[in-house]
Motif scaffolding. Structure first.
Motif, mmCIF file in Angstrom:
data_model
loop_
_atom_site.group_PDB
_atom_site.id
_atom_site.type_symbol
_atom_site.label_atom_id
_atom_site.label_comp_id
_atom_site.label_asym_id
_atom_site.label_seq_id
_atom_site.Cartn_x
_atom_site.Cartn_y
_atom_site.Cartn_z
ATOM 1 N N LEU A 1 -21.808 69.343 -66.578
ATOM 2 C CA LEU A 1 -21.748 70.657 -66.176
ATOM 3 C C LEU A 1 -23.053 71.404 -66.088
ATOM 4 O O LEU A 1 -24.411 71.023 -66.213
ATOM 5 N N MET A 2 -22.430 72.634 -65.083
ATOM 6 C CA MET A 2 -23.999 73.264 -64.136
ATOM 7 C C MET A 2 -24.107 74.151 -65.090
ATOM 8 O O MET A 2 -22.970 74.770 -65.310
ATOM 9 N N VAL A 3 -25.168 75.196 -64.579
ATOM 10 C CA VAL A 3 -25.318 75.786 -64.959
ATOM 11 C C VAL A 3 -26.899 76.472 -64.228
ATOM 12 O O VAL A 3 -27.495 76.136 -63.131
ATOM 13 N N ARG A 4 -27.131 78.022 -63.569
ATOM 14 C CA ARG A 4 -27.075 78.633 -62.185
ATOM 15 C C ARG A 4 -28.383 78.458 -63.161
ATOM 16 O O ARG A 4 -28.533 79.667 -63.189
ATOM 17 N N ALA A 5 -30.404 78.537 -62.073
ATOM 18 C CA ALA A 5 -30.795 78.897 -62.448
ATOM 19 C C ALA A 5 -31.268 80.374 -61.372
ATOM 20 O O ALA A 5 -30.736 80.704 -61.317
ATOM 21 N N SER A 6 -32.415 80.525 -61.746
ATOM 22 C CA SER A 6 -33.118 81.905 -61.235
ATOM 23 C C SER A 6 -33.422 81.875 -59.272
ATOM 24 O O SER A 6 -33.236 82.549 -59.228
ATOM 25 N N ASP A 7 -33.380 81.006 -59.481
ATOM 26 C CA ASP A 7 -33.484 80.835 -58.263
ATOM 27 C C ASP A 7 -32.206 80.302 -57.271
ATOM 28 O O ASP A 7 -32.321 80.097 -55.540
ATOM 29 N N GLY A 8 -31.216 80.609 -57.802
ATOM 30 C CA GLY A 8 -29.977 80.040 -57.188
ATOM 31 C C GLY A 8 -29.308 78.586 -57.534
ATOM 32 O O GLY A 8 -28.578 78.134 -56.916
ATOM 33 N N SER A 9 -30.274 77.502 -57.503
ATOM 34 C CA SER A 9 -30.191 76.040 -57.574
ATOM 35 C C SER A 9 -29.207 75.810 -59.173
ATOM 36 O O SER A 9 -29.514 76.736 -60.150
ATOM 37 N N LEU A 10 -28.284 74.863 -59.042
ATOM 38 C CA LEU A 10 -27.857 73.871 -60.086
ATOM 39 C C LEU A 10 -28.496 73.632 -61.343
ATOM 40 O O LEU A 10 -29.016 72.345 -60.766
ATOM 41 N N VAL A 11 -28.112 73.408 -62.697
ATOM 42 C CA VAL A 11 -29.005 71.971 -63.086
ATOM 43 C C VAL A 11 -27.954 71.918 -64.197
ATOM 44 O O VAL A 11 -27.394 72.791 -64.312
ATOM 45 N N PRO A 12 -27.662 70.706 -64.080
ATOM 46 C CA PRO A 12 -27.103 69.936 -65.180
ATOM 47 C C PRO A 12 -26.968 70.708 -66.931
ATOM 48 O O PRO A 12 -28.112 70.441 -66.838
ATOM 49 N N LEU A 13 -25.910 70.952 -67.189
ATOM 50 C CA LEU A 13 -26.448 71.041 -68.667
ATOM 51 C C LEU A 13 -27.311 69.534 -69.096
ATOM 52 O O LEU A 13 -27.989 69.784 -70.932
ATOM 53 N N SER A 14 -26.748 68.370 -68.743
ATOM 54 C CA SER A 14 -28.450 67.236 -69.876
ATOM 55 C C SER A 14 -28.827 67.797 -69.488
ATOM 56 O O SER A 14 -29.884 67.273 -71.119
ATOM 57 N N LYS A 15 -29.954 68.843 -69.055
ATOM 58 C CA LYS A 15 -31.493 68.882 -68.885
ATOM 59 C C LYS A 15 -31.850 69.387 -69.715
ATOM 60 O O LYS A 15 -33.189 69.250 -69.731
ATOM 61 N N LEU A 16 -31.188 70.418 -70.072
ATOM 62 C CA LEU A 16 -31.347 71.088 -70.746
ATOM 63 C C LEU A 16 -31.368 71.298 -72.240
ATOM 64 O O LEU A 16 -31.982 72.253 -73.401
ATOM 65 N N ILE A 17 -30.536 70.619 -72.673
ATOM 66 C CA ILE A 17 -30.081 70.313 -74.357
ATOM 67 C C ILE A 17 -29.884 69.089 -74.566
ATOM 68 O O ILE A 17 -29.728 67.998 -73.360
ATOM 69 N N ARG A 18 -30.301 68.859 -75.873
ATOM 70 C CA ARG A 18 -29.468 67.415 -76.615
ATOM 71 C C ARG A 18 -29.282 67.811 -77.657
ATOM 72 O O ARG A 18 -29.098 68.572 -78.196
#
Length: 1003
Positions: free
Chosen positions: A749-766
């Motif tokens: 799943l993607m999360v919208r970063a402050s600059d508008g880019s998409l970041v996968p959830l796997s990079k933000l949590i474990r």
């Protein structure tokens, strides 16, 4: 006053008219008074419910319960509160301080406090709901509808049933159980979201912004002044699927979602009605409802709708308080009729038939007069009011008997009838006034007993006091007027005052000649028997031998789904259904906690007690797999007081609290007389924790709330908007498809970063596997563990058990954890204080009254001497009848204080009024003569009181475990009072007179 009484006693026509008016008014009130189980009163309790769908117990505790509790701590009128935080739900029960002048002020403070909590999570879509508990607004009936057809069809019929129930006269509130709300379920596909560069929360926001219905006002400049409205509602699946969510390229909602369906919210619990999965309706009456009539109307409605719906649907009743109310009213009515008949028989045997008739009329005059007044005092007809009326059936004729006996005595002495009436009233007026006031004074302190028990019992002393007022008027106005008519119209009247008590008189004469020996034996018996009986009796606030309700709670293994929990609990419900004494039951099956309320057949229709049944269920329940804990509670029928032994382990560290709870449960197992020891388990359930990578959150400008929101949308789903379809609200819920709810899919799943880019959830949590509590409970804001047990009343009582607990754990340190008494332990302590104050007030008030009457301390003490003998005898009677010292017998003893002094008061007054006949050289001859002259009225008033109570005491018309023990105490106490009055009081008074003569003291 004497002139007024003389004047009134000569108004024979007025007496007959007023007698008739009171009877007619009472009969009319009897047809109009609603019948209920308990009197009307504010219970001083409230419940705050907050729903937080999808949240874990710890999430609910941290983000909902603790915030609400913080505000409640600032409200001075709240005595204590308890909370339960579990998956998706926060419940806080609070109790007000005793003696609050206006509970509504505190309730408003609670509402204001709840409104101040503005930072509840977004998932809490509705404000916390406060419900206030009144004695008449508790659930009186639970009904339901079941079917093997799909839930959608069952719910459609259930909605019809709900609407019909709300229209039934007498029903104030209807609470549905498992009546799920309709939803449009939008299942998003993670791969499609990635393809189009969208996030879950963005889709949710777009739907909320697109679905609108806004009124713009009226266009006054146009013809017909039309209303302007913006309509953009997504009121069907087609519109929802075709909704554009992006351009360049054009993207519709159906492009990023799988199936969009019209469904219902996820069930949090299943309703169970007599073993069938059902949609339930918990019904509450309004303030003016007659429970029996309302119940009958509901049953007729269900029968009619079942015929209308056809064989595919079943409508049934799981709980009906009207059954118990009807059973209690039948018991009271039957015992009352038997007692009334016995009183009439006694009057007919000992009085001339015309006199017996008018004395007997005193009973309906006082009873129906009381019923006519009760509505003006804000009271209704309930089991306690009816029992109070039975309690005084024999008492209210006592004064009529005394007055008639005195008037007839003067007639037999040759006085003209009018003069005999005047002299009779004058002779007994002070004594009757004092006797009625003494009985009232004994009951008045009962009006101020603390707690729910005191409020529930309030109607008993109130009813008795009102009836005594009518008895006073009847004895000094109606009876003399009626007797004057009887004696005047029957010049050939012949006395029926034969010496029926010849043997009694001989026995009294012999006893008084042996007074030293008799007094010694009497004192030894009073002290020995009373002390022995008190030591043998157990104290149990509300005995369970007449219980008709059993509450069952079960905790399933936390990892089970709701459907699996239903399957496991079916074994328990089968056990309940196979029990012959079970009348009906209902419950809610959830995960991990489920509960049921089981109604038993009336106690007079079964051989086994509720305790016997529970012991059988406990043994069988141990073999049911998948249920971590099953707890059986017997509802004794009194105010909500919890289990007999109910102890809270409060505060401290988790380790200390658990250690103390474990040691406490183990200790209770060893205490003689305790049984069914339970300790809250709240087993941990598996949990996957999303641990945030804060360095990446800061790098991308993503907040923790964004991450948590995306996960919440994906798994549990979130309501994002609503429409009204003409009948009810339909909500929009955004979630992932069921087969996409895996950790791998969530990682993508993607999360919208402050600059508008998409970041996968796997990079933000474990993801980390942990466990969490399935349920978290608080007491006054601190975490708590409840340890409870039942008791064997023949071996111990709640107070004794808690005393042993305090001794066992005194001085031991469990890292700050402490013990707090609750349930019947707390109620018992509160009641004991109230009873002690009531007894002291009664004795003090009666003493002051007697001092005003006699103006001699020694004579006051002689009158009061009957009290210890009567109480001692009452304790012995309880012991002989294998009863416990409970709430109602103690009320009976306090009431007995006022009843017992009446005969001794009248006897001493008689001695005082005939002192001119005293021969100083033969005091005992004077005592014997005076005592024998009072044998007839004393024995007759005692017999009428006793026979009026015998049916209730021994259950001749049906046994009631509460009122029967009170009737035993009052009935046998009166017998003992009679013996003391005729034997002990005269003997002692003889000594007093002899002492005064020897020392030349004023008589």
């Amino acid at each position: 006053m004497q002139y007024l009484l003389t004047l009134l006693s000569q108004r024979r026509l007025a007496a007959k008219l007023l007698t008739l008016v009171l009877i007619v008014l009472g009969l009319f009130a009897l047809t109009q008074l609603p019948l209920a189980e308990k009197p009307r009163f504010d219970m001083g309790e409230g419940l705050i419910i907050t729903e937080y769908p999808g949240a874990s117990a710890s999430d609910v505790e941290s983000n909902v319960t603790s915030k609400l509790e913080k505000e409640l701590l600032s409200i001075s009128g709240i005595k204590e509160f308890h909370s339960v935080s579990e998956a998706g739900l926060s419940e806080i029960e609070f109790r007000l301080n005793t003696g609050i002048a206006d509970p509504n002020v505190v309730y408003q403070d609670v509402r204001d406090a709840l409104a101040r909590v503005s930072d509840l999570p977004l998932g809490v879509t509705e404000s916390p709901k406060l419900s206030v508990e009144k004695s008449y607004s508790l659930d009186f009936m639970v009904v339901g509808i079941s079917s093997d057809l799909p839930y959608e069809q069952l719910r459609a019929r259930a909605k019809s049933v709900e609407l019909a129930l709300r229209r039934v006269e007498g029903i104030g509130q209807v609470y549905p159980i498992d009546l799920r709300e309709p939803e449009f379920l939008i299942n998003l596909e993670p791969t499609q979201l990635q393809r189009y560069g969208l996030t879950v929360d963005e889709i949710a926001q777009l739907i909320a912004e697109r679905n609108v219905l806004i009124s713009g006002g009226r266009l006054a400049l146009l013809q017909d002044n039309p209303e302007l409205i913006t309509v953009a509602e997504l009121d069907n699946i087609e519109k929802l699927a075709d909704m554009f969510i992006g351009f360049k390229p054009n993207i519709q909602l159906k492009d990023v979602s799988g199936e969009i369906t019209s469904a219902f919210e996820k069930a949090s619990a299943y309703g169970s009605l007599n073993g069938q999965k059902s949609i339930l309706f918990d019904l509450r009456t309004d303030q003016q409802a007659d429970v029996l009539k309302t119940s009958n109307d509901v049953r007729n409605l269900l029968a009619g709708m079942e015929r209308q719906f056809g064989a595919d649907f079943s409508l049934d009743v799981g709980f009906d308080l009207a059954n118990e109310i009807q059973a209690k009213s039948d018991i009271v009515r039957n015992n009352g009729l038997v007692g009334l008949i016995l009183v009439l028989v006694v009057l007919a045997l000992f009085l001339e038939k015309r006199i017996a008739f008018w004395v007997a009329v005193s009973i309906p005059v006082c009873l129906l007069g009381t019923l006519a007044v009760l509505p003006a005092l804000g009271q209704i007809l309930d089991a306690y009011t009816l029992s109070a009326l039975i309690l005084i059936i024999g008492i209210i004729v006592d004064d009529a008997v005394v007055v008639s006996d005195k008037i007839i005595a003067f007639v037999e002495e040759g006085f003209p009838i009018e003069e005999a009436v005047v002299k009779g009233i004058k002779a007994v007026f002070p004594a009757i006034t004092a006797s009625i006031l003494s009985t009232m004074i004994a009951f008045i302190p009962l009006l101020f007993l603390p707690g729910d028990s005191g409020q529930m019992m309030y109607v008993i002393p109130l009813t008795v006091i009102v009836a005594l007022c009518f008895s006073f008027v009847d004895a000094l106005f109606f009876i003399p007027a009626h007797l004057q008519g009887v004696l005047t119209n029957n010049t050939q009247w012949v006395s029926k005052r034969k010496d029926n008590f010849r043997h009694v008189n001989h026995a009294i004469e012999w006893v008084l000649t042996q007074r030293k020996r008799v007094l010694s034996i009497a004192v030894i018996l009073c002290v020995g028997v009373g002390g022995f009986s008190y030591q043998q009796l157990s104290y149990l606030f509300f005995p369970e031998d007449g219980a008709y309700l059993i509450e069952v709670s079960a905790e399933t293994d936390p990892e089970l789904s709701l459907d699996q929990a239903w399957q496991r609990t079916q074994q328990l419900e089968a056990l309940i259904g196979e029990t012959e004494e079970v009348s009906s039951w209902y419950g809610e099956v959830g995960t991990p906690n489920s509960y049921w309320i089981i109604s038993l057949t009336p106690v007079n229709d079964r051989d086994r007690t509720a305790d016997d049944i529970v012991e059988e269920w406990e043994a069988a329940g141990e073999g049911i797999a998948g249920l971590a804990q099953i707890e059986f509670d017997i509802d004794g029928g009194g105010p909500p007081a919890g289990r007999p032994v109910d102890i809270k382990v409060v505060g401290g560290s988790d380790e200390g609290r658990n250690a103390l709870a474990d040691d406490l449960a183990a200790f209770l197992e060893t205490v003689p007389g305790t049984k069914r020891v339970n300790r809250d388990l709240h087993d941990s359930q598996p949990r996957v924790e999303a641990q945030l990578e804060y360095q990446w959150l800061n790098y991308y400008g993503i907040t923790a709330a964004q991450v948590g929101g995306v996960i919440k949308y994906a798994v549990e789903g979130e309501r994002v908007s609503r429409i009204f379809n003409g009948e009810e609200e339909v909500f929009f819920r955004v979630s992932l498809e069921e087969d996409d709810k895996t950790l791998d899919e969530l990682n993508n799943l993607m999360v919208r970063a402050s600059d508008g880019s998409l970041v996968p959830l796997s990079k933000l949590i474990r993801w980390v596997d942990t466990t969490s509590a399935s349920q978290i409970t608080h007491y006054n804001g601190e975490r708590v563990i409840r340890v409870s047990s039942g008791i064997d009343a023949a071996l111990t009582d709640p107070s004794s058990v808690f005393e042993q607990v305090e001794i066992q754990f005194a001085g031991k340190d469990y890292e700050g954890a402490r013990l707090v008494a609750a349930g019947q332990i707390f109620e018992t302590a509160q009641a004991e204080q109230g009873f002690a104050v009531a007894i002291l007030m009664a004795l003090a008030g009666i003493s002051v009254l007697l001092l005003l009457l006699f103006d001699r301390v020694i004579e006051v003490l002689l009158v009061l001497l009957v009290v210890p003998f009567g109480v001692s005898g009452a304790l012995f009677i309880l012991f002989l009848h294998n009863q416990v010292l409970s709430f109602f017998p103690i009320i009976g003893m306090i009431a007995l204080i006022g009843v017992m002094v009446n005969n001794s008061l009248v006897l001493i007054w008689h001695f005082r009024s005939t002192l001119a006949e005293l021969d100083h050289d033969n005091v005992m001859a004077f005592i014997i003569k005076g005592t024998k002259s009072r044998v007839r009225p004393i024995i007759l008033t005692t017999i009428t009181t006793v026979v009026g109570l015998v049916p209730l005491a021994y259950g001749l018309g049906g046994y009631d475990n509460f009122m029967s023990s009170m009737a035993l105490v009052v009935g046998w106490g009166c017998v003992i009072s009679m013996l003391v009055t005729l034997l002990i009081i005269p003997a002692l008074y003889g000594y007093v007179l002899e002492w005064k003569i020897r020392h030349n003291r004023s008589l």
